[in-house]
Design a protein around this motif. Structure first.
Motif, PDB file in Angstrom:
ATOM      1  N   ASN A  38       0.830  -1.211   0.000  1.00  0.00           N
ATOM      2  CA  ASN A  38       0.000   0.000   0.000  1.00  0.00           C
ATOM      3  C   ASN A  38       0.863   1.259   0.000  1.00  0.00           C
ATOM      4  O   ASN A  38       0.559   2.229  -0.704  1.00  0.00           O
ATOM      5  CB  ASN A  38      -0.949   0.010   1.202  1.00  0.00           C
ATOM      6  CG  ASN A  38      -2.027  -1.039   1.092  1.00  0.00           C
ATOM      7  OD1 ASN A  38      -2.419  -1.437  -0.001  1.00  0.00           O
ATOM      8  ND2 ASN A  38      -2.514  -1.509   2.224  1.00  0.00           N
ATOM      9  N   LEU A  39       1.925   1.254   0.778  1.00  0.00           N
ATOM     10  CA  LEU A  39       2.828   2.406   0.810  1.00  0.00           C
ATOM     11  C   LEU A  39       3.543   2.599  -0.524  1.00  0.00           C
ATOM     12  O   LEU A  39       3.718   3.730  -0.970  1.00  0.00           O
ATOM     13  CB  LEU A  39       3.860   2.243   1.922  1.00  0.00           C
ATOM     14  CG  LEU A  39       3.369   2.610   3.316  1.00  0.00           C
ATOM     15  CD1 LEU A  39       4.398   2.196   4.356  1.00  0.00           C
ATOM     16  CD2 LEU A  39       3.073   4.080   3.413  1.00  0.00           C
ATOM     17  N   ILE A  40       3.921   1.505  -1.157  1.00  0.00           N
ATOM     18  CA  ILE A  40       4.595   1.599  -2.453  1.00  0.00           C
ATOM     19  C   ILE A  40       3.692   2.287  -3.457  1.00  0.00           C
ATOM     20  O   ILE A  40       4.141   3.134  -4.247  1.00  0.00           O
ATOM     21  CB  ILE A  40       5.040   0.205  -2.947  1.00  0.00           C
ATOM     22  CG1 ILE A  40       6.146  -0.356  -2.068  1.00  0.00           C
ATOM     23  CG2 ILE A  40       5.442   0.242  -4.416  1.00  0.00           C
ATOM     24  CD1 ILE A  40       7.414   0.475  -2.027  1.00  0.00           C
ATOM     25  N   THR A  41       2.406   1.980  -3.425  1.00  0.00           N
ATOM     26  CA  THR A  41       1.448   2.638  -4.327  1.00  0.00           C
ATOM     27  C   THR A  41       1.454   4.143  -4.097  1.00  0.00           C
ATOM     28  O   THR A  41       1.470   4.927  -5.049  1.00  0.00           O
ATOM     29  CB  THR A  41       0.036   2.063  -4.112  1.00  0.00           C
ATOM     30  OG1 THR A  41       0.071   0.658  -4.364  1.00  0.00           O
ATOM     31  CG2 THR A  41      -0.973   2.718  -5.028  1.00  0.00           C
ATOM     32  N   GLU A  42       1.459   4.547  -2.843  1.00  0.00           N
ATOM     33  CA  GLU A  42       1.481   5.979  -2.535  1.00  0.00           C
ATOM     34  C   GLU A  42       2.813   6.622  -2.929  1.00  0.00           C
ATOM     35  O   GLU A  42       2.846   7.752  -3.410  1.00  0.00           O
ATOM     36  CB  GLU A  42       1.189   6.193  -1.047  1.00  0.00           C
ATOM     37  CG  GLU A  42      -0.238   5.786  -0.694  1.00  0.00           C
ATOM     38  CD  GLU A  42      -0.632   6.137   0.711  1.00  0.00           C
ATOM     39  OE1 GLU A  42      -0.155   7.177   1.216  1.00  0.00           O
ATOM     40  OE2 GLU A  42      -1.425   5.385   1.307  1.00  0.00           O
ATOM     41  N   ILE A  43       3.897   5.899  -2.742  1.00  0.00           N
ATOM     42  CA  ILE A  43       5.219   6.409  -3.129  1.00  0.00           C
ATOM     43  C   ILE A  43       5.297   6.566  -4.643  1.00  0.00           C
ATOM     44  O   ILE A  43       5.820   7.563  -5.146  1.00  0.00           O
ATOM     45  CB  ILE A  43       6.330   5.478  -2.587  1.00  0.00           C
ATOM     46  CG1 ILE A  43       6.405   5.586  -1.062  1.00  0.00           C
ATOM     47  CG2 ILE A  43       7.678   5.806  -3.227  1.00  0.00           C
ATOM     48  CD1 ILE A  43       7.245   4.515  -0.396  1.00  0.00           C
ATOM     49  N   GLU A  44       4.751   5.598  -5.372  1.00  0.00           N
ATOM     50  CA  GLU A  44       4.734   5.694  -6.839  1.00  0.00           C
ATOM     51  C   GLU A  44       3.995   6.950  -7.289  1.00  0.00           C
ATOM     52  O   GLU A  44       4.450   7.666  -8.180  1.00  0.00           O
ATOM     53  CB  GLU A  44       4.068   4.462  -7.452  1.00  0.00           C
ATOM     54  CG  GLU A  44       4.898   3.208  -7.367  1.00  0.00           C
ATOM     55  CD  GLU A  44       4.184   1.981  -7.875  1.00  0.00           C
ATOM     56  OE1 GLU A  44       4.842   1.131  -8.487  1.00  0.00           O
ATOM     57  OE2 GLU A  44       2.951   1.849  -7.669  1.00  0.00           O
ATOM     58  N   ASP A  45       2.852   7.210  -6.661  1.00  0.00           N
ATOM     59  CA  ASP A  45       2.071   8.404  -7.007  1.00  0.00           C
ATOM     60  C   ASP A  45       2.827   9.687  -6.671  1.00  0.00           C
ATOM     61  O   ASP A  45       2.869  10.631  -7.465  1.00  0.00           O
ATOM     62  CB  ASP A  45       0.716   8.401  -6.289  1.00  0.00           C
ATOM     63  CG  ASP A  45      -0.216   7.305  -6.786  1.00  0.00           C
ATOM     64  OD1 ASP A  45       0.045   6.745  -7.878  1.00  0.00           O
ATOM     65  OD2 ASP A  45      -1.196   7.005  -6.082  1.00  0.00           O
ATOM     66  N   GLU A  46       3.414   9.731  -5.490  1.00  0.00           N
ATOM     67  CA  GLU A  46       4.112  10.937  -5.030  1.00  0.00           C
ATOM     68  C   GLU A  46       5.331  11.277  -5.891  1.00  0.00           C
ATOM     69  O   GLU A  46       5.569  12.434  -6.215  1.00  0.00           O
ATOM     70  CB  GLU A  46       4.551  10.758  -3.572  1.00  0.00           C
ATOM     71  CG  GLU A  46       5.372  11.893  -3.012  1.00  0.00           C
ATOM     72  CD  GLU A  46       4.577  13.147  -2.720  1.00  0.00           C
ATOM     73  OE1 GLU A  46       5.207  14.222  -2.637  1.00  0.00           O
ATOM     74  OE2 GLU A  46       3.335  13.061  -2.575  1.00  0.00           O
TER      75      GLU A  46
END
Length: 75
Positions: A38-46
């Motif tokens: 889940n964090l990786i998804t947010e990091i990808e977006d950021e």
């Protein structure tokens, strides 16, 4: 970049986290593998990067994540 990661993780966990380059993502932050995905998804977006599953398995510390993002930016 470490400040941006700390903000993302803090928002995800609902509590402020302090990071160093040597922070171990799973054990030091009390995350499990689902949390990491889940964090990786947010990091990808950021950071506007795509992180393949094989790379995620190599992420042990905050330094590993930052190194990947920096190398992706160079491409």
């Amino acid at each position: 970049m470490i400040e941006q990661l700390a903000k993302i993780i803090s928002e995800y966990k609902g509590e402020k986290v302090e990071l160093t380059m040597d922070t171990v993502i799973i054990s030091d932050l009390g995350l499990n593998s689902l949390d990491l995905v889940n964090l990786i998804t947010e990091i990808e977006d950021e950071f506007d990067v795509e992180i393949p599953d094989r790379a995620i398995k190599l992420f042990k510390t905050v330094k590993d994540v930052i190194r990947f993002i920096e190398e992706a930016d160079e491409d």
